[in-house]
Scaffold this motif. Sequence first.
Motif, mmCIF file in Angstrom:
data_model
loop_
_atom_site.group_PDB
_atom_site.id
_atom_site.type_symbol
_atom_site.label_atom_id
_atom_site.label_comp_id
_atom_site.label_asym_id
_atom_site.label_seq_id
_atom_site.Cartn_x
_atom_site.Cartn_y
_atom_site.Cartn_z
ATOM 1 N N LEU A 15 0.797 -1.201 0.152
ATOM 2 C CA LEU A 15 -0.094 -0.207 -0.137
ATOM 3 C C LEU A 15 1.218 1.091 -0.602
ATOM 4 O O LEU A 15 0.957 2.485 -0.884
ATOM 5 N N LEU A 16 2.138 1.015 0.931
ATOM 6 C CA LEU A 16 2.842 2.711 0.681
ATOM 7 C C LEU A 16 3.220 2.920 -0.184
ATOM 8 O O LEU A 16 3.837 3.943 -0.202
ATOM 9 N N LEU A 17 3.945 1.287 -1.300
ATOM 10 C CA LEU A 17 4.585 1.354 -2.195
ATOM 11 C C LEU A 17 3.504 1.944 -3.488
ATOM 12 O O LEU A 17 4.043 2.624 -3.964
ATOM 13 N N GLY A 18 2.579 1.465 -2.952
ATOM 14 C CA GLY A 18 1.029 2.631 -4.571
ATOM 15 C C GLY A 18 1.271 3.741 -4.375
ATOM 16 O O GLY A 18 0.994 4.803 -5.545
ATOM 17 N N ILE A 19 0.562 4.357 -2.678
ATOM 18 C CA ILE A 19 0.858 5.346 -2.751
ATOM 19 C C ILE A 19 2.205 6.579 -3.524
ATOM 20 O O ILE A 19 2.174 7.156 -4.049
ATOM 21 N N LEU A 20 3.356 6.075 -3.463
ATOM 22 C CA LEU A 20 4.427 6.512 -3.250
ATOM 23 C C LEU A 20 4.115 6.558 -5.353
ATOM 24 O O LEU A 20 5.137 7.722 -5.148
ATOM 25 N N LEU A 21 4.173 5.819 -5.364
ATOM 26 C CA LEU A 21 4.512 5.555 -6.673
ATOM 27 C C LEU A 21 3.358 6.760 -7.452
ATOM 28 O O LEU A 21 3.759 7.214 -8.548
ATOM 29 N N THR A 22 1.611 6.110 -7.020
ATOM 30 C CA THR A 22 0.906 7.321 -7.169
ATOM 31 C C THR A 22 1.133 9.425 -7.215
ATOM 32 O O THR A 22 1.525 9.732 -8.638
ATOM 33 N N LEU A 23 2.136 8.924 -6.547
ATOM 34 C CA LEU A 23 2.747 11.123 -5.736
ATOM 35 C C LEU A 23 3.858 10.803 -7.070
ATOM 36 O O LEU A 23 3.862 11.856 -8.107
ATOM 37 N N LEU A 24 4.517 10.177 -7.283
ATOM 38 C CA LEU A 24 5.705 10.336 -8.246
ATOM 39 C C LEU A 24 5.125 10.182 -9.321
ATOM 40 O O LEU A 24 5.769 10.906 -10.365
ATOM 41 N N THR A 25 4.021 9.457 -10.157
ATOM 42 C CA THR A 25 3.630 10.207 -11.517
ATOM 43 C C THR A 25 3.039 11.277 -11.320
ATOM 44 O O THR A 25 2.511 11.894 -12.905
ATOM 45 N N LEU A 26 2.243 11.958 -10.514
ATOM 46 C CA LEU A 26 1.744 12.901 -9.989
ATOM 47 C C LEU A 26 2.722 14.360 -10.562
ATOM 48 O O LEU A 26 2.172 15.288 -10.935
ATOM 49 N N TYR A 27 3.785 14.472 -9.697
ATOM 50 C CA TYR A 27 4.807 14.768 -9.785
ATOM 51 C C TYR A 27 5.317 14.979 -11.313
ATOM 52 O O TYR A 27 5.409 16.240 -11.643
ATOM 53 N N SER A 28 5.584 13.782 -11.690
ATOM 54 C CA SER A 28 6.392 13.418 -13.129
ATOM 55 C C SER A 28 5.807 14.619 -14.141
ATOM 56 O O SER A 28 6.120 15.274 -15.206
ATOM 57 N N ALA A 29 4.035 14.361 -13.803
ATOM 58 C CA ALA A 29 2.886 15.162 -14.998
ATOM 59 C C ALA A 29 3.065 15.802 -14.745
ATOM 60 O O ALA A 29 3.228 16.715 -15.785
ATOM 61 N N LYS A 30 3.161 16.957 -13.512
ATOM 62 C CA LYS A 30 3.254 18.272 -13.119
ATOM 63 C C LYS A 30 4.877 18.927 -13.832
ATOM 64 O O LYS A 30 4.695 19.627 -14.390
ATOM 65 N N ILE A 31 5.443 18.574 -13.815
ATOM 66 C CA ILE A 31 6.844 18.405 -14.442
ATOM 67 C C ILE A 31 7.245 18.134 -15.801
ATOM 68 O O ILE A 31 7.615 19.476 -16.129
ATOM 69 N N TYR A 32 6.313 18.227 -16.917
ATOM 70 C CA TYR A 32 6.602 17.339 -18.034
ATOM 71 C C TYR A 32 5.703 18.358 -18.046
ATOM 72 O O TYR A 32 5.871 18.999 -19.421
ATOM 73 N N GLU A 33 4.191 19.201 -17.388
ATOM 74 C CA GLU A 33 3.745 20.537 -18.678
ATOM 75 C C GLU A 33 4.150 21.655 -18.165
ATOM 76 O O GLU A 33 4.048 22.112 -19.297
ATOM 77 N N GLN A 34 4.818 21.791 -17.301
ATOM 78 C CA GLN A 34 5.915 22.796 -17.147
ATOM 79 C C GLN A 34 6.589 22.686 -17.852
ATOM 80 O O GLN A 34 6.413 23.942 -18.710
ATOM 81 N N ILE A 35 7.542 21.985 -17.937
ATOM 82 C CA ILE A 35 8.258 21.948 -19.270
ATOM 83 C C ILE A 35 7.391 21.869 -21.245
ATOM 84 O O ILE A 35 8.760 22.970 -21.708
ATOM 85 N N VAL A 36 6.468 21.606 -20.730
ATOM 86 C CA VAL A 36 6.362 21.781 -22.400
ATOM 87 C C VAL A 36 5.365 23.550 -22.531
ATOM 88 O O VAL A 36 5.501 24.230 -23.612
ATOM 89 N N LYS A 37 5.031 24.238 -21.508
ATOM 90 C CA LYS A 37 4.281 25.556 -21.511
ATOM 91 C C LYS A 37 6.011 26.150 -21.581
ATOM 92 O O LYS A 37 5.899 27.569 -22.259
ATOM 93 N N ASP A 38 6.839 25.384 -20.687
ATOM 94 C CA ASP A 38 7.919 26.745 -21.001
ATOM 95 C C ASP A 38 8.814 26.459 -22.338
ATOM 96 O O ASP A 38 9.491 27.655 -23.090
ATOM 97 N N GLU A 39 8.388 25.688 -22.852
ATOM 98 C CA GLU A 39 9.288 25.391 -24.365
ATOM 99 C C GLU A 39 8.423 25.808 -25.401
ATOM 100 O O GLU A 39 8.709 26.694 -26.319
#
Length: 146
Positions: A15-39
């Motif tokens: 359960l802890l691993l699943g929560i951490l992976l979900t948070l990591l995926t959401l954080y990565s998506a936010k970073i990718y969205e910012q990179i696309v906007k800046d690009e």
Amino acid sequence: MKKLNAKPIILALFLLLGILLTLLTLYSAKIYEQIVKDEYKNNTAAIATEYITEKIKQCNLANSVQIQNDMITISDDQNIQTIIYQYDGYLCEANIYADKQFQKNIGEKLFAITDMKFILQNELIIVTITDDKHQTSQRILKIYER
């Protein structure tokens, strides 16, 4: 000796691993969205400069490209002029017949820019554009007779 039940511990770890992976995926998506906007923001000047150089490459003769007052006029074989210029904070383009009077407010707004310069040296055209994010792009283009 009493046996330790490992099932709840393993389930808690999964359960802890699943929560951490979900948070990591959401954080990565936010970073990718910012990179696309800046690009997009960083490439506006480069895209506008490339647009102008491609328009120049499409013309048939070197004498069909004229630069005057920070405007570039490209004439074609059918007596139509394409005029690329800066107006009201935008890179604009207007297509008019050669015998008609040009007015800056008739063109189509293409890109938000703050400065545009054309320099004609021999058969070289130097196009420099600064966009609204203060990014500058420059292209040098040689005009060939066809």
